[in-house]
Design a protein around this motif. Structure first.
Motif, mmCIF file in Angstrom:
data_model
loop_
_atom_site.group_PDB
_atom_site.id
_atom_site.type_symbol
_atom_site.label_atom_id
_atom_site.label_comp_id
_atom_site.label_asym_id
_atom_site.label_seq_id
_atom_site.Cartn_x
_atom_site.Cartn_y
_atom_site.Cartn_z
ATOM 1 N N ASP A 62 2.052 122.058 120.404
ATOM 2 C CA ASP A 62 1.425 122.957 121.365
ATOM 3 C C ASP A 62 0.348 122.224 122.159
ATOM 4 O O ASP A 62 0.174 122.484 123.346
ATOM 5 C CB ASP A 62 0.810 124.160 120.652
ATOM 6 N N GLU A 63 -0.343 121.303 121.508
ATOM 7 C CA GLU A 63 -1.391 120.549 122.170
ATOM 8 C C GLU A 63 -0.809 119.700 123.305
ATOM 9 O O GLU A 63 -1.368 119.622 124.399
ATOM 10 C CB GLU A 63 -2.154 119.654 121.193
ATOM 11 N N PHE A 64 0.350 119.054 123.046
ATOM 12 C CA PHE A 64 0.977 118.241 124.085
ATOM 13 C C PHE A 64 1.451 119.120 125.239
ATOM 14 O O PHE A 64 1.227 118.808 126.407
ATOM 15 C CB PHE A 64 2.138 117.409 123.538
ATOM 16 N N THR A 65 2.102 120.234 124.912
ATOM 17 C CA THR A 65 2.567 121.155 125.945
ATOM 18 C C THR A 65 1.391 121.628 126.794
ATOM 19 O O THR A 65 1.475 121.643 128.028
ATOM 20 C CB THR A 65 3.291 122.360 125.318
ATOM 21 N N ASP A 66 0.300 122.000 126.147
ATOM 22 C CA ASP A 66 -0.881 122.443 126.883
ATOM 23 C C ASP A 66 -1.421 121.339 127.787
ATOM 24 O O ASP A 66 -1.829 121.603 128.926
ATOM 25 C CB ASP A 66 -1.977 122.910 125.924
ATOM 26 N N SER A 67 -1.397 120.091 127.303
ATOM 27 C CA SER A 67 -1.919 118.994 128.121
ATOM 28 C C SER A 67 -1.033 118.750 129.341
ATOM 29 O O SER A 67 -1.526 118.466 130.433
ATOM 30 C CB SER A 67 -2.087 117.707 127.306
ATOM 31 N N VAL A 68 0.299 118.876 129.180
ATOM 32 C CA VAL A 68 1.210 118.721 130.326
ATOM 33 C C VAL A 68 0.994 119.854 131.312
ATOM 34 O O VAL A 68 0.910 119.630 132.526
ATOM 35 C CB VAL A 68 2.685 118.661 129.866
ATOM 36 N N LEU A 69 0.876 121.081 130.818
ATOM 37 C CA LEU A 69 0.655 122.215 131.714
ATOM 38 C C LEU A 69 -0.678 122.089 132.449
ATOM 39 O O LEU A 69 -0.791 122.490 133.612
ATOM 40 C CB LEU A 69 0.720 123.528 130.931
ATOM 41 N N ASP A 70 -1.684 121.510 131.798
ATOM 42 C CA ASP A 70 -2.968 121.283 132.462
ATOM 43 C C ASP A 70 -2.851 120.265 133.592
ATOM 44 O O ASP A 70 -3.680 120.242 134.504
ATOM 45 C CB ASP A 70 -4.025 120.809 131.458
ATOM 46 N N MET A 71 -1.826 119.410 133.554
ATOM 47 C CA MET A 71 -1.613 118.413 134.603
ATOM 48 C C MET A 71 -1.004 119.014 135.865
ATOM 49 O O MET A 71 -1.029 118.396 136.928
ATOM 50 C CB MET A 71 -0.695 117.292 134.108
ATOM 51 N N VAL A 72 -0.450 120.207 135.773
ATOM 52 C CA VAL A 72 0.209 120.837 136.916
ATOM 53 C C VAL A 72 -0.855 121.272 137.915
ATOM 54 O O VAL A 72 -1.664 122.162 137.644
ATOM 55 C CB VAL A 72 1.072 122.037 136.480
ATOM 56 N N ALA A 73 -0.861 120.612 139.072
ATOM 57 C CA ALA A 73 -1.831 120.933 140.115
ATOM 58 C C ALA A 73 -1.335 122.074 140.998
ATOM 59 O O ALA A 73 -2.131 122.826 141.552
ATOM 60 C CB ALA A 73 -2.098 119.694 140.968
ATOM 61 N N ASP A 74 -0.019 122.210 141.139
ATOM 62 C CA ASP A 74 0.556 123.245 141.989
ATOM 63 C C ASP A 74 1.978 123.496 141.532
ATOM 64 O O ASP A 74 2.657 122.578 141.062
ATOM 65 C CB ASP A 74 0.549 122.793 143.459
ATOM 66 N N GLU A 75 2.426 124.714 141.630
ATOM 67 C CA GLU A 75 3.802 125.051 141.276
ATOM 68 C C GLU A 75 4.287 126.095 142.254
ATOM 69 O O GLU A 75 3.593 127.069 142.538
ATOM 70 C CB GLU A 75 3.878 125.596 139.850
ATOM 71 N N GLU A 76 5.486 125.891 142.785
ATOM 72 C CA GLU A 76 6.089 126.849 143.683
ATOM 73 C C GLU A 76 7.491 127.142 143.189
ATOM 74 O O GLU A 76 8.298 126.243 143.007
ATOM 75 C CB GLU A 76 6.146 126.287 145.109
ATOM 76 N N VAL A 77 7.759 128.395 142.923
ATOM 77 C CA VAL A 77 9.070 128.816 142.461
ATOM 78 C C VAL A 77 9.609 129.833 143.457
ATOM 79 O O VAL A 77 8.937 130.822 143.756
ATOM 80 C CB VAL A 77 9.003 129.450 141.039
ATOM 81 N N TYR A 78 10.784 129.581 143.986
ATOM 82 C CA TYR A 78 11.417 130.497 144.923
ATOM 83 C C TYR A 78 12.816 130.779 144.405
ATOM 84 O O TYR A 78 13.569 129.864 144.121
ATOM 85 C CB TYR A 78 11.498 129.881 146.328
ATOM 86 N N MET A 79 13.127 132.048 144.229
ATOM 87 C CA MET A 79 14.453 132.441 143.775
ATOM 88 C C MET A 79 15.089 133.318 144.846
ATOM 89 O O MET A 79 14.417 134.132 145.475
ATOM 90 C CB MET A 79 14.373 133.198 142.447
ATOM 91 N N LYS A 80 16.389 133.138 145.038
ATOM 92 C CA LYS A 80 17.148 133.895 146.038
ATOM 93 C C LYS A 80 18.413 134.381 145.370
ATOM 94 O O LYS A 80 19.081 133.637 144.645
ATOM 95 C CB LYS A 80 17.481 132.985 147.219
ATOM 96 N N LEU A 81 18.744 135.643 145.560
ATOM 97 C CA LEU A 81 19.937 136.219 144.981
ATOM 98 C C LEU A 81 21.032 136.263 146.040
ATOM 99 O O LEU A 81 20.839 136.808 147.126
ATOM 100 C CB LEU A 81 19.635 137.636 144.475
ATOM 101 N N GLU A 82 22.176 135.629 145.740
ATOM 102 C CA GLU A 82 23.329 135.649 146.647
ATOM 103 C C GLU A 82 24.461 136.434 145.997
ATOM 104 O O GLU A 82 24.706 136.297 144.818
ATOM 105 C CB GLU A 82 23.810 134.228 146.928
ATOM 106 N N THR A 83 25.127 137.237 146.776
ATOM 107 C CA THR A 83 26.302 137.951 146.286
ATOM 108 C C THR A 83 27.509 137.481 147.080
ATOM 109 O O THR A 83 27.417 137.238 148.267
ATOM 110 C CB THR A 83 26.129 139.476 146.427
ATOM 111 N N HIS A 84 28.602 137.362 146.399
ATOM 112 C CA HIS A 84 29.813 136.845 147.042
ATOM 113 C C HIS A 84 30.821 137.944 147.203
ATOM 114 O O HIS A 84 31.020 138.795 146.476
ATOM 115 C CB HIS A 84 30.437 135.716 146.219
#
Length: 84
Positions: A62-84
């Motif tokens: 958990d300590e390593f995971t927390d340290s990696v997450l602390d390194m994240v300066a910015d995060e952008e997540v974009y999801m789009k739903l497509e129907t066929h």
């Protein structure tokens, strides 16, 4: 300090009943059939094996995971739903 930029694009075939919603936490989320909401983000994967067909795992302290997450300066997540 160096800056690492990671671009991840994932295409999933999901059940017709799943839908995209704007969660009150101000993130896009996938509303699933069982009432849960799933937000997509990166997950660090680890191995000590530098050979082809290495086994990768998301298991780390958990300590390593927390340290990696602390390194994240910015995060952008974009999801789009497509129907066929």
């Amino acid at each position: 300090m160096k800056k690492l930029i990671v671009t991840i694009q994932v295409e999933l075939d999901i059940p017709e009943t799943w839908d995209l919603v704007d969660h009150p936490d101000q993130v896009q989320a996938i509303k699933m059939d069982d009432g849960q909401f799933m937000h997509m983000s990166f997950l660090p994967m680890m191995t000590r094996d530098f050979n082809e067909d290495a086994e990768w795992s998301s298991e780390c302290s958990d300590e390593f995971t927390d340290s990696v997450l602390d390194m994240v300066a910015d995060e952008e997540v974009y999801m789009k739903l497509e129907t066929h």
